[in-house]
Design an enzyme around this catalytic site. Structure first.
Site, mmCIF file in Angstrom:
data_model
loop_
_atom_site.group_PDB
_atom_site.id
_atom_site.type_symbol
_atom_site.label_atom_id
_atom_site.label_comp_id
_atom_site.label_asym_id
_atom_site.label_seq_id
_atom_site.Cartn_x
_atom_site.Cartn_y
_atom_site.Cartn_z
ATOM 1 C CG ASP A 133 45.435 35.267 31.435
ATOM 2 O OD1 ASP A 133 45.194 34.193 31.995
ATOM 3 O OD2 ASP A 133 45.900 36.266 32.043
HETATM 4 C C1 GLC Z 1 47.186 36.279 35.166
HETATM 5 C C2 GLC Z 1 45.979 35.377 35.317
HETATM 6 C C3 GLC Z 1 44.664 36.092 35.152
HETATM 7 C C4 GLC Z 1 44.820 37.489 35.710
HETATM 8 C C5 GLC Z 1 45.768 38.232 34.820
HETATM 9 C C6 GLC Z 1 46.083 39.629 35.357
HETATM 10 O O1 GLC Z 1 48.179 35.629 34.435
HETATM 11 O O2 GLC Z 1 45.952 34.208 34.504
HETATM 12 O O3 GLC Z 1 43.664 35.354 35.859
HETATM 13 O O4 GLC Z 1 43.552 38.144 35.743
HETATM 14 O O5 GLC Z 1 46.983 37.539 34.607
HETATM 15 O O6 GLC Z 1 46.743 39.530 36.574
#
Ligand code: GLC
Length: 736
Positions: A263
Site C-alpha cells: 500500500d
Molecule cells: C491508499 C489506499 C489503497 C490505494 C492506495 C493508492 O492509501 O489504502 O487502497 O489503492 O493508497 O491510492
C-alpha cells in the site's frame, strides 16, 4: 563492376538479410516462464532492482534498454480514478478520464449474484484497459468486522463464503482485459483508525476461517496477478513485508506466482522488505524531485539500499531474481500481452451494467402498511400517491466523490432526485431536510447553513405530501464512509435521528432510503413503515433506485452484513478497547471466529436486520427439503433439494441460502455458517427445485493445533433460509 557488386550482394544478402530471430522475451508466442528467464538473463543487477520500485505516484519502472514497458496502476475498486499527478496526490487535470462509477462493492455483495460480479469485473476491467492501466488497485475484500470501519463500503461484507464467491468472477473477468487485479488489503486491515501501524493479533482459526478465505479464493480460483499488502502490522511485522502472510501463506501454501505491491508508503524496513515477500514498493511521501528528498524513490527500501546490499553480499542475489521474475511475469501478462483486448470507456453497456448491479443490490429491509393506509408503501402506487416529497441531502449529493482513494471523477452521476423526477415528473417536490458538510479528506466540515430552517421546511412540506421519501444515511465525508478514519458514532449523523421520526410523526406514509456502506443504529425503526438500504450506487444511482421504488424492478438484494440493534451487540465491540480499536499499538480480535451473524447466533443477540435479509415485492414459499442420503463419509457428495415457489403476484428473484451447523465439535464453532446460495428468478406462481451438493469440505473447521481443515464425524444441521435467521427448512445429516 556494378553487376558484380549487386550479384555479390544478392549472394550474401540471405546471410545478412535473414530475419533475425526475435528474442524470446519479446516473443509472445513463447511460454511466459521462458520469456521471464530470457529477460532476466539480459538484465543488469541495477535493472532488476529498479523493477521493484516506484518511478512515480502510480507507476513502477520497466527496462527501457530492452523495450520492457513500465507498469501503470490506478485505483480503484469501483471505477478508474482520474489521472493523478506524477509526484503528488493532486489530480493531473486530464480531460479524458471521466469514468463510469459502478456501485460500491457492498452493493455488489448485496446482489448475492456471481453473474453480477462477473459483469462488474468485465466492465471495470474494460474501463481500466481503455485508460491504459496495467494494474487496477482493487477489489478489496477485508471482512466487515465492525460497523465503524470507514472502508467497509469498498468490501464484500462479513461472511468469508459470500466474499469468496463474489470476488472470483470479478478478478477473472477483470484480468481477461489484460489488466491485473490487485486484491487488497492483505491482511487484517479491518479498520482505518491507526491503520498505518496497529499491530493485529488474531488466532490462527479466525485468520484461516474468517480473514483469509476471500484472498485465497481471489488468488487460487480467481488467479489474481497481484496482491496489495496492507498498512497495519500482523503479529509484529508490517503486512507489506510479513513473513507469515506473504512468504508462508500467500507464496507458500497458496503458491501465488504474482506480485506483492505495498500500500502506498506501506514499507518500513529494508531487510524485511528484501526477505519477507515484497516485490514492488510504491510510495506516498516522495515528490521524487525536490522536497522530502528523504523519501525520494532512490531512497526507498528496495532501491539504492537494496542495490548496495546485493553488491556487498548483505542480500542474496536470489532475492532480486525472484522479485524481478514476478514483476516481469506481471508485465508479460499485461503491458506486453499484445493479445489483450482494447477495452471500452463510459459506454452504454457500462452504464447498463452499473444500473443492473445497483438494481440487484438494493435491499428492501422493511415494507409495512402504515396506519390510515390500505397497502404497503412500496412499490409506489402513483394512482394513490400524487404528491411525493423527497427529503434529504443524499437525494442530491454526489456520492462518487470523496471517500478516499476509491473516489471517482465521473462522466455523469444520476442522483436519486434526478431519477425520481425523471420517472414521476411534477409529482415530485424536494427539500433538503438536513445538511452535511463537504467530503473533506482528513477533516470534518460542519455545514454552514441554518439547519433548523431546513428541518422546519421539511416538516411543513411533509404535512401536505401524499408520500414522503427520505433519502439520507451516511456519505463519503471523513469519519463517515471514508478512508483514513473510522466512524465515531453508530447512529446517523447530521441530525437525521431527530428529523426521521419527526417526519414520520407528521406523515406516516414515509419511505426511508439509506445510502451508506455500513450498518447504522435505528432507534426510530418502529415508526418507519418502509426502509430501503440503497448503498453507494455510482453513475446510475437515480435510475437504479427509482426502478426499484417504482416496482419496475423487484428488489432482490440481501444484506451482506448484520445490522446490530446497538453497537455493543457487535462482536468487536463486546469486549474492551483492546478488541476495538486497540490501544493505539496493539489490537486483539477477541471475538475470534464469531464475526457478524456468527456472533449474533452464538450469543443469542438478535440483529435489527440480520445477515442475508432482504424482502421482495412478491413472496416465496419453501417446500419440504429432501436429501439424497442421511449419512455420508469423506469423499461422498450428498444432494439437498428444496422446492421454492413464487407464491406472490409479481415475478421476482430469491436468494436461497444454505447454512450448516456442527452439532458437536471438539473446538468451538458458530451455530451455523453460510456454505452455499443460489439466486433464482421465478415468475409469479412458478416453482423450482433448488439443489445443493454437499461434501465433507462444507463441514470442516480449521484446527490450529494440526494446522489443517478437519471434518469431525457426527451430526450436522442443514439450514435452508431466506436469510440467516429466516430458516424455512432444516435437515440433519451424519458424517460417519
Ligand atoms: C491508499 C489506499 C489503497 C490505494 C492506495 C493508492 O492509501 O489504502 O487502497 O489503492 O493508497 O491510492
Amino acid at each position: 563492376m556494378k553487376n558484380t557488386f549487386s550479384l555479390l550482394l544478392a549472394l550474401l544478402c540471405p546471410l545478412f538479410g535473414k530475419a533475425q530471430p526475435i528474442p524470446v522475451y519479446l516473443d509472445d508466442t513463447q511460454p511466459i516462464e521462458a520469456r521471464v528467464q530470457d529477460a532476466l538473463a539480459r538484465m543488469t543487477l541495477e535493472e532488476k532492482v529498479r523493477l521493484c520500485t516506484a518511478q512515480s505516484k502510480f507507476s513502477s519502472h520497466g527496462v527501457p534498454r530492452l523495450g520492457i514497458p513500465e507498469i501503470w496502476m490506478s485505483d480503484g475498486p469501483h471505477g478508474v480514478r482520474e489521472e493523478i499527478s506524477w509526484d503528488s496526490w493532486n489530480a493531473a487535470g486530464f480531460t479524458n478520464d471521466s469514468c463510469t462509477a459502478f456501485p460500491a462493492l457492498t452493493c455488489l455483495a448485496a446482489t448475492w449474484n456471481p453473474e453480477m460480479a462477473a459483469l462488474y469485473g468485465k466492465s471495470v476491467g474494460e474501463e481500466a484497459r481503455y485508460r491504459r492501466k496495467d494494474i487496477l488497485l482493487g477489489p478489496g475484500c477485508n471482512i466487515y468486522r465492525t460497523p465503524l470501519n470507514g472502508r467497509n463500503f469498498e468490501y464484500l461484507g462479513e461472511d468469508p463464503y459470500l466474499a469468496s464467491t463474489l470476488i472470483v468472477p470479478y478478478v477473472r473477468e477483470l484480468q481477461k482485459n489484460g489488466v491485473a487485479a490487485c486484491v487488497k488489503h492483505f491482511a487484517l486491515n479491518n479498520q482505518e483508525k491507526w491503520r498505518g501501524h496497529i499491530d493485529v493479533e488474531v488466532s490462527d482459526r479466525a485468520l484461516y476461517e474468517i480473514y483469509l478465505p476471500a484472498f485465497k479464493a481471489a488468488v487460487q480460483k480467481g488467479g489474481a496477478w497481484s496482491v496489495m499488502g496492507s498498512y497495519n502490522r500482523v503479529r509484529g511485522e508490517h503486512a507489506c513485508h510479513n513473513n507469515l502472510l506473504l512468504n508462508r501463506i500467500l507464496k507458500g501454501e497458496w503458491t501465488f506466482d504474482g506480485c506483492v505491491v505495498t500500500d502506498w508508503g506501506g514499507a518500513h524496513d529494508t531487510r524485511e522488505a528484501v526477505f519477507n515477500g515484497l516485490d514492488i514498493e510504491m510510495g506516498t511521501y516522495t515528490d521524487g524531485l525536490s522536497k522530502s528528498r528523504d523519501f525520494a524513490y532512490d531512497n526507498y527500501h528496495l532501491a539504492k539500499k537494496y542495490l548496495q546490499g546485493l553488491q556487498d553480499g548483505t542480500y542474496p542475489l536470489a532475492t532480486v531474481e525472484d522479485k524481478a521474475a514476478r514483476v516481469l511475469r506481471l508485465i508479460f501478462r499485461t503491458a506486453m500481452n499484445r493479445r489483450r483486448p482494447w477495452g471500452a470507456f463510459t459506454s452504454q453497456a457500462h452504464y447498463d451494467a452499473a444500473r443492473r448491479i445497483g438494481e440487484e443490490g438494493i435491499v428492501l429491509l422493511k415494507n409495512e402498511t402504515p396506519r390510515r393506509s390500505r397497502a404497503a408503501l412500496l412499490p409506489i402506487d402513483t394512482t394513490v400517491y400524487r404528491h411525493i416529497l423527497v427529503v434529504g441531502d443524499n437525494a442530491v449529493r454526489r456520492l462518487t466523490e470523496g471517500g478516499g482513494s476509491s473516489e471517482l471523477k465521473v462522466q455523469h452521476e444520476i442522483s436519486p432526485l434526478q431519477g425520481l423526477t425523471k420517472r414521476y415528473g411534477d409529482k415530485i417536490t424536494y427539500t433538503q431536510g438536513y445538511a452535511a458538510g463537504r467530503p473533506r479528506y482528513g477533516k470534518t466540515e460542519e455545514p454552514t447553513i441554518d439547519t433548523d430552517s431546513l428541518r422546519r421546511a421539511a416538516l411543513e412540506l411533509a404535512r401536505e405530501a401524499d408520500l414522503v421519501i427520505f433519502i439520507g444515511g451516511l456519505n463519503k465525508n471523513y469519519q463517515q464512509d471514508c478512508e483514513a478514519g473510522d466512524r465515531i458514532q453508530y447512529n446517523l449523523p447530521f441530525g437525521q435521528d431527530e428529523l426521521i421520526p419527526a417526519l414520520a410523526e407528521v406523515n406516516p406514509r414515509m419511505v426511508l432510503v439509506l445510502l451508506s456502506g455500513n450498518a447504522v443504529e435505528m432507534k426510530w425503526v418502529k415508526k418507519i413503515p418502509a426502509i430501503v438500504q440503497g448503498w453507494y450506487l455510482g453513475s446510475e444511482a437515480g435510475h437504479a433506485l427509482s426502478a426499484v421504488l417504482s416496482g419496475e424492478v423487484c428488489p432482490s438484494g440481501k444484506l451482506p452484513f448484520s445490522f446490530p440493534v446497538q453497537l455493543a451487540d457487535n462482536g468487536a465491540h463486546a469486549f474492551d478497547a483492546l478488541c476495538y480499536p486497540g490501544d493505539s499499538i496493539h489490537e486483539v480480535y477477541k471475538e475470534d471466529i464469531f464475526v457478524g451473524y456468527r456472533w449474533h447466533d452464538t450469543q443469542n443477540i438478535p440483529a435489527l436486520f440480520p445477515f442475508g435479509h432482504g424482502l421482495s415485492y412478491t413472496t416465496f414459499d419453501y417446500g419440504k427439503a429432501t436429501l439424497s442420503a442421511e449419512t455420508m463419509q469423506e469423499g461422498d457428495t450428498l444432494t439437498l433439494t428444496v422446492p421454492v415457489k413464487n407464491s406472490g403476484a409479481a415475478a421476482g428473484k430469491e436468494v436461497v441460502q444454505l447454512y450448516i451447523g456442527d452439532v458437536e465439535s471438539s473446538l468451538p464453532r458458530p451455530t451455523k455458517e453460510l456454505k452455499a446460495f443460489r439466486k433464482i428468478d421465478l415468475k409469479a406462481g412458478e416453482t423450482r427445485d433448488v439443489t445443493f451438493d454437499i461434501t465433507a469440505d462444507d463441514l470442516r473447521y480449521f484446527d490450529d493445533a494440526r494446522h489443517g481443515w478437519v471434518a469431525e464425524p457426527g451430526k450436522f444441521v442443514l439450514y435452508v433460509g431466506s436469510s440467516s435467521t429466516d430458516i424455512r427448512a432444516r435437515k440433519t445429516i451424519i458424517l460417519k
